[in-house]
Design an enzyme around this catalytic site. Structure first.
Site, PDB file in Angstrom:
ATOM      1  N   CYS A 206       0.874  -1.120  -0.234  1.00 16.53           N
ATOM      2  CA  CYS A 206       0.110  -0.249   0.277  1.00 16.53           C
ATOM      3  C   CYS A 206       0.773   0.840   0.140  1.00 16.53           C
ATOM      4  O   CYS A 206       0.038   2.536   0.804  1.00 16.53           O
ATOM      5  CB  CYS A 206      -0.814  -0.398   1.324  1.00 16.53           C
ATOM      6  SG  CYS A 206      -2.587  -1.212   1.530  1.00 16.53           S
ATOM      7  N   ALA A 207       1.996   0.984  -0.522  1.00 21.97           N
ATOM      8  CA  ALA A 207       2.663   2.317  -1.065  1.00 21.97           C
ATOM      9  C   ALA A 207       3.355   2.323  -2.436  1.00 21.97           C
ATOM     10  O   ALA A 207       4.600   2.336  -2.763  1.00 21.97           O
ATOM     11  CB  ALA A 207       3.786   1.910   0.021  1.00 21.97           C
TER      12      ALA A 207
END
Length: 453
Positions: free
Chosen positions: A376-377
């Site tokens: 999630c980056a």
């Protein structure tokens, strides 16, 4: 903070008791083994102390703030005392507010809703999506990934110097990367923000479980973190800091608890007077057990002593880094370089391996739980992997079969509850998989690499 002596390592190696430390899992090759939970950056196991405190309180659970009964009064005191404990843990200023939320994501979305009109937001592309994405209703300036802490400060200073100095501005920055574990120069970034009339919010989701966080010392305006990364279960989080923007904003949720007075108007409508305290953004029945669990974790970490906790974790970081350095096929991902200080979070890729395949083999053949994907980056991992921005990839494992190239990495993370044996097993497993290959066949199912049966 650094600890470099072997003697220090020998005195700080006892992990804090956590739930799940005796859980065994089956191996695809036969037998069982104690599960090595090395995915703390996603969710850390609950401290035994936290679980015991919650279990002791559970029979006395009651509604808060408005109940006249004994259990309701007890629960109200416990909930508000938890707020005070968290404020002390974070070094809050006298007029700061501590708002209980669901998570870091919820906290930063709350703050995004409280931004003054025409606020400009500055955020590095290296942020977790929780701090990268909530600002869609503001004027957002996304800053390129820096390659040194100094470059991070200089990049921010240049961006702030070009903004309208008369309007409100907010800088959002992580304290420790959820991908590389590297510590960011928070105090220097805060100084740059304030020098240009901007405020700053610290995403401490990965910093607070590993390192002391003090709002006054760091001179940040707000801090956000999640309980489930701080050894506290139950889906709770915190936004703490300056009260003025929060008081001026419409409630994050409208409902009971946020309202102090509601009256009917002669035209048939209603007038609402909202609370100015943290309750303004805590409508509905609060997660009392979640707040209490965070406070219990804050107490446990404080009592254990940050010097001891940090020293022990750095011992584990060195063990992992030195072990992986012996495997030429392994590349540890980093923005700031090998010598950059970091918490117990490291991501890496292995030459010749699909990262999902490697993570699946660690689990199925060694009983080791890690994370693979883009964490999630997405912009940060793409930058670290040197990929084209249009290359397909997901938070989880992409649709790549074992042996095929994939746009993802492997993340190992650990903390106060990690036994030395788990880290040693991980290093041994990496070496054996690279040297000998997987012992089992794997296939892709629903986007994940799993053992073939």
């Amino acid at each position: 903070m650094s600890v470099s002596t072997a003697a220090a390592d020998q005195t700080v190696c006892a992990p804090l008791p956590v739930l799940g430390r005796d859980v065994t899992v089956p191996l695809v090759t036969g037998g069982e083994v104690a599960y090595a939970a090395l995915d703390y950056a996603a969710s850390a196991p609950a401290l035994q102390r936290v679980w015991d405190d919650v279990a002791a309180y559970a029979p006395y659970y009651g509604s808060v703030h408005r109940g006249a009964g004994y259990l309701s009064q007890l629960s109200t005191d416990l909930f508000e005392n938890a707020r005070g404990t968290v404020a002390a843990f974070l070094g809050c200023r006298a007029d700061d507010q501590v708002v209980f939320t669901r998570s870091t994501t919820d906290s930063l979305n709350l703050l995004a809703r409280a931004l003054p009109a025409d606020c400009q937001v500055f955020v590095f592309e290296t942020e977790h999506h929780a701090s990268l994405l909530p600002w869609q209703d503001a004027r957002v300036s996304f800053l390129d990934a820096p390659r040194t802490p100094r470059q991070a400060v200089e990049t921010l200073e240049r961006a702030l110097a070009e903004r309208d100095p008369h309007g409100p501005a907010l800088v959002c920055v992580t304290g420790a990367s959820n991908v590389t574990g590297e510590l960011w120069p928070v105090r220097e970034l805060a100084a740059a923000a304030h020098a240009h009339g901007a405020r700053i919010v610290l995403d401490a989701a990965q910093l607070a479980p590993h390192h002391p966080v003090d709002l006054r010392e760091l001179d940040v305006d707000w801090v956000a973190f999640s309980g489930h990364k701080l050894y506290a279960p139950f889906g709770s989080g915190v936004l703490a800091g300056r009260a003025d923007w929060l008081r001026a904003a419409e409630p994050y949720l409208a409902g009971g608890g946020a309202s102090r007075k509601v009256t009917r108007r002669t035209d048939g409508g209603v007038d609402v007077e909202w609370h100015e305290s943290a309750a303004r953004h805590e409508a509905g029945s609060p997660n009392v057990i979640g707040a209490y669990s965070i406070a219990s974790a804050c107490k446990a970490l404080t009592e254990a002593g940050w010097d001891t906790l940090v020293a022990r974790e750095q011992h584990l970081v060195r063990t992992v880094r030195e072990g992986l350095a012996e495997v030429p096929e392994v590349r540890i991902l980093s923005l700031f370089g090998d010598d950059a200080p970091r918490v117990g979070v490291l991501s890496f890729v292995v030459e010749g391996w699909n990262s999902s395949h490697f993570a699946a083999a660690l689990s199925a053949e060694y009983g080791i739980g890690v994370r693979d994907g883009l964490f999630c980056a997405h912009p940060l991992v793409r930058t670290l992997l040197g990929s084209d921005p249009q290359t397909q990839g997901e938070c989880g494992a992409p649709e790549a079969a074992p042996g095929e190239k994939s746009l993802n990495a492997i993340r190992v993370s650990f903390g106060a509850g990690t036994p030395d044996e788990h880290v040693a097993r991980f290093v041994t497993a990496v070496k054996e998989l690279v040297r000998d290959g997987a012992k089992w066949r794997y296939r892709t199912e629903d986007g994940r690499c799993v053992p073939a049966v």
